[in-house]
Every structure is written in structure tokens, then in C-alpha cells.
Design an enzyme around this catalytic site. Sequence first.
Site, PDB file in Angstrom:
ATOM      1  N   HIS A 199      -3.324   6.090   3.672  1.00  0.00           N
ATOM      2  CA  HIS A 199      -4.265   4.910   3.377  1.00  0.00           C
ATOM      3  C   HIS A 199      -3.749   3.629   4.183  1.00  0.00           C
ATOM      4  O   HIS A 199      -4.633   2.979   4.657  1.00  0.00           O
ATOM      5  CB  HIS A 199      -4.296   4.903   1.721  1.00  0.00           C
TER       6      HIS A 199
ATOM      7  N   SER B 114     -11.150  -0.485  -1.061  1.00  0.00           N
ATOM      8  CA  SER B 114     -10.037  -0.687  -0.280  1.00  0.00           C
ATOM      9  C   SER B 114     -10.265  -0.999   1.338  1.00  0.00           C
ATOM     10  O   SER B 114      -9.405  -1.485   2.088  1.00  0.00           O
ATOM     11  CB  SER B 114      -9.304   0.627  -0.177  1.00  0.00           C
TER      12      SER B 114
ATOM     13  N   ASP C  43       0.804  -1.064   0.029  1.00  0.00           N
ATOM     14  CA  ASP C  43      -0.011   0.056  -0.144  1.00  0.00           C
ATOM     15  C   ASP C  43       0.940   1.242   0.074  1.00  0.00           C
ATOM     16  O   ASP C  43       2.101   1.226  -0.725  1.00  0.00           O
ATOM     17  CB  ASP C  43      -1.011   0.020   1.048  1.00  0.00           C
TER      18      ASP C  43
END
Length: 806
Positions: free
Chosen positions: A226, A531, A182
Site C-alpha cells: 500500500h 488512500s 504508511d
Amino acid sequence: MHRKKSKLLISFLAIVLLLSTFSMGAFANTSQNATELRTAELFGEIDLASSARTTFIVELEAESMVEAKQKGKSQSKAKLASERGKVVADLQNKVKNAKVNREYDHVFSGFSVELPANKVTEVLTIPGVKAVYPNVEYTVDALEVDPEVFNPNMLESAPFIGSDQAWDAGFTGDGVTVAVIDTGTDYTHPDLAHAFGDYKGWDFVDNDHDPQETPPGDPRGGSTNHGTHVAGTVAANGAIKGVAPDATLLAYRVLGPGGSGSTENVVAGIERAVQDGADVMNLSLGNSLNNPDWATSIALDWAMAEGVVAVTSNGNSGPNNWTVGSPGTSRDAISVGATRLPYNVYTSEISTSEGIEYPSAKVMGFPSDDELLKLNEGEFELVYAGLGAAADFEGKDFTGKIALISRGEFAFVDKATNAKNAGAVGAIIFNNVAGEHADVPGMAVPTIKTTLDDGQRLLAELEAGNHTVSFDIVFDKEVGETMADFSSRGPVTFTWMIKPDVSAPGVNITSTIPTHNPDDPHGYGAFQGTSMSAPHVAGAAALILEAHPTWGVDHVKAALMNTAEDVIDPATGKVYPHNSQGAGSIRVLDAIQSDTLVTSGSHSFGKFVKDTGNQVERQSFTIKNLSDESKHYSFDVEFAGNPEGIKVMTSNNLKIQNGNTQQVNFNVLVNTAKLDPGYYEGTIKVNDGSSTIDVPTILFVGEPDYPRVTGAFLGKEDDHYDVGSYLPGGAEVLAYDMYEFDAVNGAIGAPIGTIGEFANVPAPIHEFTWNGQVNGEVLPNGDYVLAVYVKQAGVEEYKAYLITKE
């Protein structure tokens, strides 16, 4: 051939589909100078007219270490390096300034290379090259929730899928390693620090051993959070608790500043995670390319073959079909769609003086149903609290009263929390602009929302001395778990597979984030997207592997799919299509307690294209009896609407001893003469006498309704031009027409002529040489519209692309 033009607005992105398509039409001045080429496959949309240095991913014919191992072949890193070296040497002879960046050999065989885009066709002719892919951008599949809507009390998703029940049964992910591929991870966050050892993973953006998130101030792009959010959903253990709170984490930073990255780093991250010994990997990232044979999808397939459970988001491009993108298109990895948790819906009316109405009043959010319904108990004093800041409540008595608050400045939940802290039992928040504002689950006090107009009426009531308000709140309906509209849908082109495989909560998910504030560096945030769904499944896989350490990846995937619950569309009252929800929403304890595993967890019979008569396709699945006793299994197959013309033939019943696995064969006979062309979905029901496992299945009658052409290109070589198009299903008839470009109106201009016509073209790419002439005359350099006509299986498409002839 007759192809008519119609006016068309043109996108000014290089080699990009236009906003609409041509209808059939108009001229056929066939070029006599078109010669087809036979080369390695070239995927993706590439501006072959550009001399800009561009990175590509080259796949070799020589098999990777894992692929060779799975095929029972001998392969070594040294031998693979030698084969790769030969290709690189040939490439550097052809393109003198080509620069090799990364080399791959474990789950993907090839390398990344930087060279002028108009030289990429040189790579296609080199012996040993299997395919070339553009180094496309990958971005995080998350949509940040409006700060006004953020609620730190939203963390209900892990218990909803049964994680707490798994914890109570003794499974917390202990001993299982999950790789988060990620934007990096803030491994110093107090809810995550327990999950990391001395080795944190790897940073492929900066090429070092510190896979932290991008901080503010990086000149290459914005800060990120994120990957930390994803990691928290997997394994947080602090103020919030992830699905597998005792799992070990490894972080691989493949997406850099701004939350974007590229194929070369994503593939490198997958390789490193496998070699580092990850048991599970999560990729909450994606692109829009619906193709199972993309570099990242291929790498995930071989990672699964090596025994690593690969979980990936399905994408945020829904709700239309065919919107799933790589790596969600992987044949073997677990692709995950996004759902919204259940919620109750109430209607609301508010009253002040007689004759004054507030028609826009709606329930915005509430901490519990009981607290909301208590607002029906009599009249309350209404007190204005401005914007609802803490200071707006000071010096006023709100105990047992209703706070009237204006939208603006900061989060709705903070306004409600401030009202609660001041003693209010409820709030009315009116908009500060025209229109309706968002619902917010889980507000600190029962909160009603109104429009700006109704808010102004309430303020006028207060000014007139009318300080009381009453409510009439009535339960309307319960909405169960639903599919998020943004969640991408399948099927996958070429394989016609159902995607996603399963679904999990992905709306308003609260998890860990870095704040990038040195005074208060660790925080929490609410995001939504596939996600957020994928790490629920990655965490669930960790719990399953702790419970069943000898299970293979196919067993983990089957357990999640076989025990998933149907998600119901409230608009229709029917189950969402397979290509919306996959097998359904995961339930982790049920998966752990599976006593039968049916693999594969879904099936596609592909396409049936005979014009008349019967076509038979053969399939099989395996059943593993995990119980302590022998079981008798029966089978039934139901297609929606029970259409005449589809028959499935399989065993009536089957006895399998405990601990044994057996293959079940079945045939599907389709009489296309009795069926309309289109998409048909069904369910294979496997019953052991006490419970039933539903296995989703689909088939297509006629050619599926995928886009027939997805891109085109024109590139200059020394003495000719390379022209081509991307054809997911090939073409029975293919033609290339050239038009003038009306730059003033951004539209198609006058027809010039046809530069190439071909028949029976195979998928997925077509390319030919063109001498730059139309009707024997050289076409001047400049901008033109290249229109591609495709006819395949009775479907015709005519799409146009802005190109530049140099």
C-alpha cells in the site's frame, strides 16, 4: 420515565453497538447507589471488564513543544520529560505492572502504556492526565481492484487534476520533501529510487532505519504494498509519473503485517516526520472514530501549526453522513474524498442469425471512442478463443475478426491484450457464472460483455455454422467526474466541520507496487479508495510549495480549496453536497496561479438551537490579494433553496491593495421559528469583478442528527463497578437499564431494572459508580444487556450493549 423494550439482536463483539436500536419504553427502578465521578476524559470503546493487557495513549495536561510554541509559552523537552515522569511514576505506583512503550513531546504530549484494560480508570484520576485514548487499529484506506479489472493504462488521474500543466509551467516538486506515513515503501522500485536519499525514513513496526514493506512469510501477518502505491502517486518518475515526480520522499512504516497498525505508531510517525523536516505528509489510513479530539487528529493539527502540510484520507465508509473517521476529522489537516474520472457510456446490440437476441450485451471497455464505433462498420467474423490465453489464439487467424472469450482464470485486460496481439479488432467476453461482470475502462480492443446465457447462445451459433456478428453501438451519455460511493462523508462531531476539505481521483488508480517476486520484484497495481485520493493532494501540495516556497500551510490549503471544481451527481444533475465532496475536485495549476486566497476554505456556523426568536453567530475569514494590483471584492451568501429565516450580514465590498491581507467579518442571523430542524448548506461567494471563489458553508437548526450515544462500558473495580457511556453531544436525560441476555436467540431478555438516572450530562463521556445491586439485591455475575437511554435536544435514542458482570 417510560422506556419500552423491543427485541434486538446482539453483536458478540465486546462493547460494540448492536445491529439495531431499541424504541422508547418501560421501567424506572432507579438505583440509589450511583455516584458520578470527575476524572480525565476517556475516549473510545474500551472493555473495562477485561483483564487483558491493552495499550492506551495518555495525553498530558503539560503542552507539547509545538503547542507551547504556538501559544507563546515556554516549554522544553527537559521540563516536559519531568512532567511526564511524574505522571508515569504515579501510574506505576497505582498499576504495578504498567509498561510505558513510546513517549511523545513534539506535536503530542504524552505516552503509550500497556496495562490491564480494567485498570485504565486508575489512569484517569492521576494529576496531570488530560485524556486517555485506546490504541485503536488503523488500516489502509484502499480497496484492491479485482485482478480481472486491472489495467496498466489507467494512469490518467495526474493529468486530469492538471499535473502535466504544472510540469509544463516548470513545477515538478523539486526541493520539496513528502513524508509517506504508511505500510513502508519499496524505495528500490525503479520508479521511486530517484526520490530517496541515504536516509529513507524510519520503521516504527520493527524499530529500525529500514522502512520497507512487509514481505511474504512474516508470521505476524500478510505482505503489504500500500505505501509503495501511495508513494508512486506522489512522486513516481519512470514507467508511470506521479503528481510531483521530482519531489523527495521519506517513508515511515507505521502499519505493519497485514496493513494494520495502531495509534501509538501513527503518532510517533507524525512526530518523526515533522522533526525530520518534511514539508508535506500523507496519511492514507484511518479508523471509524468521528471525533476531532483524537490523538492522531490532535497530532496532525499541531503538525500543520508547525508548518507541515498534512494530508489525510477521509475514509471508505460512505456514502452516509457522519462516516468520516480520525485522522480525517482533524481541524486543520487537509482531508480528501475520492472521485471517479469521467467516462462515456454507450449502448450496444450484437446480431448473428435472424431471431437470435442477446439482451445482456453491454460495452465493457474500449481503448478509444473511435475504435469502439468502428465496430458499427459492417459484419465481422467471430472466432472462439476459449479463456483468451495466448495459447488459445495460436494456430487460428484472428486478423480483423472478433474474439469470443469466456471469463475465467486471469484478468479481462490480459484477454483483450491477447486478442489485440493476435490481430483481433474486438472481443466479446461472456460470463462464466450467472449475472453481469464488471466494466473495465481502457481495454486494449473494444470489448462487449454478455451474461453466461448469451455466451452460450453465441457458442451455439458458431456450432451451427453461423460465424458472423455485427454491432449497433450508440453513444448514450457522458458521465463527468463523480464521487465514489465508498468515500466517507462528514460532518465532524463537536466542531460540525465540513469534511472532506477537497476531493481527488481515487477509483482504479494505477501506481507502483512491490510484487514480492524475486524474479520480477517491481510492478504496478490498481487500487481504489480515499488512500489513493490523498496522495494526489499531497503531490499537488508539493507542486504548490515549489511554486510558492514562502506560503504557509493555510495558503496551500486555501489555494486547493478555492480553485477546486464542483463535482456533479449524475443521478440528480446537481452539485454533490459539501459533506460529500468538500470544496470540490482539485486543479493544481489553478491553485498555483491563484491571485486571491480566501481562508478558511470552508465554514461551519455550527448549530442554532433556540426554540423561538433569533440567534446570531459571528464568523470571519481573511482575503489575501496576491495580484499586482488592488482589487475590489464583493460578497454574497446563498443557502440552498434560499430558506426564509437565514440572513448573512457582511460588507458589500472591500478594497484590498496588492500583496495585502484583510479580515472580513460577517454575522449569521437564524430565526429558528421559521425553519425546520435540520442541515442547511450554502456558499459564500467572493467576487473580484472577474472571477468568483466559492466557499462552502453549513449550519444546523436544532441539534444535529449525529448519533446521541456511541458506546457503553462496565468495568470491575475493587469494591464497585464503573459504568458509563459515550455521548457526542451530552444528554439532558440519561438512564442505564439492565436486561437479561437471551443467549440462545442472541436477543434481549426480560427487564431487570434501572441502575442509574442522570440529568444535564456534559459531552463526551459519562461515568458513575455502581455497587452491583438492582432494587437492593446483588445481581449475579454473568452476561447482561446494558441499555442506554439518551434524550438530547428533542432527540431520543435507546441503544443496547452486551456486557459481562464479573
